[in-house]
Design an enzyme around this catalytic site. Structure first.
Site, mmCIF file in Angstrom:
data_model
loop_
_atom_site.group_PDB
_atom_site.id
_atom_site.type_symbol
_atom_site.label_atom_id
_atom_site.label_comp_id
_atom_site.label_asym_id
_atom_site.label_seq_id
_atom_site.Cartn_x
_atom_site.Cartn_y
_atom_site.Cartn_z
ATOM 1 N N GLU A 246 -34.813 -5.949 -3.911
ATOM 2 C CA GLU A 246 -33.475 -5.809 -3.349
ATOM 3 C C GLU A 246 -33.425 -6.190 -1.874
ATOM 4 O OE1 GLU A 246 -32.290 -1.782 -4.576
ATOM 5 O OE2 GLU A 246 -31.505 -2.662 -6.420
ATOM 6 N N GLU B 249 -27.210 9.431 -9.790
ATOM 7 C CA GLU B 249 -26.549 8.164 -9.444
ATOM 8 C C GLU B 249 -25.815 7.567 -10.640
ATOM 9 O OE1 GLU B 249 -29.194 5.075 -8.058
ATOM 10 O OE2 GLU B 249 -27.589 3.600 -7.971
ATOM 11 N N ASP C 188 -33.111 0.389 -14.664
ATOM 12 C CA ASP C 188 -32.814 1.148 -13.450
ATOM 13 C C ASP C 188 -32.117 2.475 -13.716
ATOM 14 O OD1 ASP C 188 -32.315 2.014 -10.940
ATOM 15 O OD2 ASP C 188 -30.993 0.388 -10.340
HETATM 16 O O1 GCW Z 1 -30.720 2.209 -8.585
HETATM 17 C C1 GCW Z 1 -30.895 1.484 -7.416
HETATM 18 C C2 GCW Z 1 -29.995 2.141 -6.409
HETATM 19 C C3 GCW Z 1 -30.386 1.822 -4.990
HETATM 20 C C4 GCW Z 1 -31.859 2.188 -4.813
HETATM 21 C C5 GCW Z 1 -32.684 1.346 -5.787
HETATM 22 C C6 GCW Z 1 -34.174 1.689 -5.719
HETATM 23 C C7 GCW Z 1 -32.943 3.081 -2.882
HETATM 24 O O2 GCW Z 1 -28.679 1.735 -6.652
HETATM 25 O O3 GCW Z 1 -29.564 2.592 -4.146
HETATM 26 O O4 GCW Z 1 -32.295 1.995 -3.489
HETATM 27 O O5 GCW Z 1 -32.260 1.624 -7.094
HETATM 28 O O6 GCW Z 1 -34.613 2.466 -6.545
HETATM 29 O O7 GCW Z 1 -34.859 1.186 -4.859
#
Ligand code: GCW
Length: 676
Positions: A269, A370, A342
């Protein structure tokens, strides 16, 4: 009145009852019910601060009918955190090798006493994993990424001089459920975290954690040598870079002798990492591991990686990490999210579990909600984690579960500075469950729910049953109304709360768009990961690959994860894919109504303001469940062109209306005003 109008009145009334006071007992979490103070006679053969805490906890919590004798160091046959408790003589003897073992014993004894264990019992307990860790996604500015319980606990501007009372309460809560490590900051790490001024603040927190057996870790930014060290590069194979990390690590240990180590998110990311310099994850991790090894520190290296280019994001962690199996230093742990994508409401387990045979692997679970309704929705996560831990990887042979393939457990914390710590009382159960499962991976969700309800509300047996049932059904409810049958990532852009399967942001990464995942079209729905599609199934052991590869054999809960199915294709339950999908969405809504009834059944049995507050959460949850059902079914219906089957309620809102507020983050807690 129409259905829509009736609901409108109910919900508007609900939202008018905003922000009730938090019950004071909420701040004490599951430790709220200790009996009369200072009554038990407790002796202890050590005087370390940890031993003193253990003895004091028992003095305060045991009650006058039991005396206790803590013997630390006598039990040489026990491992370092293990303990033995014997109350058969009516007098309690606690034996452990270390003082932290005695501390865990003290909390266990208090827990068992409240659960009314038989009087003539003796037992031994040892943790399933040596590293049981919370990951905070807390930023230096006090915000928390994906946090839904206020701001960060860490008062950086007051530290190191002033310590919030919450630090010790937090340490105590963690120790009471066996958590022994905390990463203080976000994996999207600011390089400044390693500045000397910051490290002195970290040391002050570590001093509070230490007596509770908790080691502090930091998440680091891989380009720190260049960002704050003034170096021209952060290449892990550069001698100057390695030296910079060695010195930094030495400086940290001078301040924090029991520092745990680093957590690293690299080349994910947009964050920097070794691949920026043509190096591998192993090159990066091992360089840090060499700096930490003399101090017995560890590197926890995350496997959460995916690049925009690949055709199937679910395959990428395996593609990048499997070739490196066996090439990581001994003090590196690779931390793998429970599923291959995720933290979705439900995913099959990540095929890295069981496949990385020559590398220490940790499971990363997300305690903060989340993707399961924030702290607005009631969703007890133990059933999901249990499903993952007990999944058979079939590697190296049948019967080898995910639980047996890992050596550590990490949970992304749901803790903030809100008075109830987690955003609502029921969300505290997820923190509790994580700790208990990391200590004992054989515990079932039901056992954990029972414990937690007894400790939190003082309810057992028949009295506890409605809450237990509500908790145990809540995760499946969320899956049903959000993403049943293996659907995933239908979330609204950015905030990950409401539904937006129609989301289409021009120019955005395709794998950030829901359509990348659901692939709804006139011919059907679902991501083809079978051997005819991306072949992600091949990353699993043969037995599972064969099962998942067949649309007939694939469990319905993963069907649309692994297959693109025609709308009229039959499912195992006998109905068509479209009808089954509709039935799941409706079941999700119905489950929330059932949860409301169960909660109503305990009114009068728990503190009124807590009861009232959870009731409000459930009303919000019902509204959102309907929002999810209506949004997803109407949108998918534009492709399926089939009617809603009998038993599925007509939508309350037009698709166009929902499209209008889908992106509106400010409205997500009450979307939208006048909705119903
Ligand atoms: O699920 C995603 C989240 C991000 C997070 C990323 C990760 C900390 O939306 O906010 O970043 O995973 O796990 O690195």
């Amino acid at each position: 009145m129409t259905n829509r109008k009736i609901l409108s009145v109910v919900l508007l009334a609900a939202s008018a009852l905003s922000h009730a006071t938090i019950h004071p007992s909420d701040t004490l979490l599951w430790l709220r019910r200790t009996p009369a103070p200072g009554t038990a006679t407790v002796t202890c053969n050590r005087t370390t601060s940890t031993a003193r805490i253990a003895a004091d906890e028992l003095r305060r919590g045991l009650g006058a009918d039991l005396t206790a004798d803590i013997r630390i160091g006598a039990a040489k046959d026990l491992s370092s955190e293990q303990y033995r408790i014997d109350i058969r003589s009516g007098h309690c003897v606690i034996a452990s090798r270390t003082d932290v073992g005695a501390l865990y014993a003290a909390y266990d004894l208090l827990r068992q006493r409240q659960l009314r264990l038989p009087a003539d019992t003796a037992w031994t307990s040892a943790p399933s994993y040596g590293l049981r860790m919370l990951n905070h996604w807390d930023n230096l500015d006090g915000t928390i990424e994906r946090g839904y319980a206020g701001r960060s606990l860490w008062q950086w501007s007051d530290l190191p001089g002033k310590l919030s009372v919450r630090y010790e309460q937090y340490a105590r809560a963690n120790a009471s459920i066996g958590i022994n490590a905390v990463v203080l900051n976000n994996v999207n790490a600011a390089p400044e975290m390693l500045a000397d001024t910051c490290l002195r603040k970290v040391a002050a927190i570590a001093d509070v954690m230490r007596p509770y057996g908790i080691r502090v870790f930091l998440a680091i930014n891989f380009s720190s040598p260049a960002a704050i060290g003034g170096l021209p590069t952060s290449d892990p194979l550069d001698a100057g870079v390695a030296r910079w990390w060695r010195r930094k690590v030495d400086a940290i240990y001078a301040l924090i002798p029991d520092f745990g180590g680093f957590l690293v998110k690299a080349n994910s990311e947009g964050l920097p990492g070794p691949q920026d310099f043509g190096r591998t994850h192993a090159d990066g991790a091992n360089m840090l591991a060499r700096a930490l090894a003399p101090h017995k520190g560890v590197v926890v290296w995350r496997a959460f990686v995916y690049s925009p280019s690949d055709a199937d994001r679910a395959k990428q962690a395996c593609q990048e990490f499997l070739p490196l199996d066996g090439r990581f230093a001994d003090n590196v742990v690779v931390q793998v999210k429970n599923g291959p994508v995720d933290f979705q409401p439900r995913e099959p387990f990540s095929p890295l579990f069981g496949a990385m045979r020559h590398t220490a692997v940790a499971a990363e679970l997300q305690i903060t909600q989340e993707y399961t309704g924030f702290s607005n929705h009631i969703c007890f996560l133990a059933p999901m984690w249990h499903e993952v831990l007990t999944a058979d990887t079939h590697r190296p042979h049948d019967g080898c579960t995910v639980a047996s393939a890992i050596t550590a457990m990490a949970g992304v914390a749901n803790v903030g500075d809100s008075p109830d710590w987690c955003g609502n009382t029921l969300a505290q159960a997820n923190w509790y469950a994580f700790g208990r499962m990391a200590w004992d991976n054989a515990l079932t969700p039901q056992q954990i729910a029972r414990e937690w309800i007894a400790l939190t509300f003082g309810l057992k047996g028949k009295d506890a049953e409605p809450i237990e049932r509500m908790m145990l059904m809540s995760h499946e409810a969320v899956v049903d109304y959000m993403m049943p049958m293996g659907l995933h990532h239908l979330f609204a852009w950015g905030h990950h709360y409401g539904p937006e399967p129609w989301c289409d942001v021009p120019g955005a990464r395709p794998d950030w768009m829901p359509s990348y995942y659901h692939k709804a079209a006139p011919d059907g729905i679902g991501f083809d990961r079978s051997s005819r599609g991306s072949n992600a199934v091949a990353q699993y052991a043969d037995t599972l690959a064969r099962l998942y590869d067949s649309p007939q054999l694939c469990p319905e809960k993963y069907l649309l994860w692994f297959h693109h199915m025609a709308w009229d294709a039959p499912t195992a339950s006998g109905s068509t894919v479209w009808d089954a999908l509709c039935a799941h969405y409706q079941a999700g809504v119905d489950s929330v109504r059932a949860m409301q009834k169960l909660w109503q059944a305990v009114s009068g049995k728990i503190e009124p303001d807590i009861h009232e507050s959870i009731g409000r959460h459930l009303r919000t949850q019902l509204r959102d469940a309907i929002w999810w059902k209506d949004g997803c079914l109407q949108y998918f219906g534009t492709f399926s062109r089939r009617p809603l089957p009998a038993g599925v309620e007509e939508p309350m809102l037009e698709l166009d209306e929902m499209r209008r507020f889908g992106l509106d983050i400010d409205n997500y807690t009450c979307p939208p005003r006048g909705f119903f």
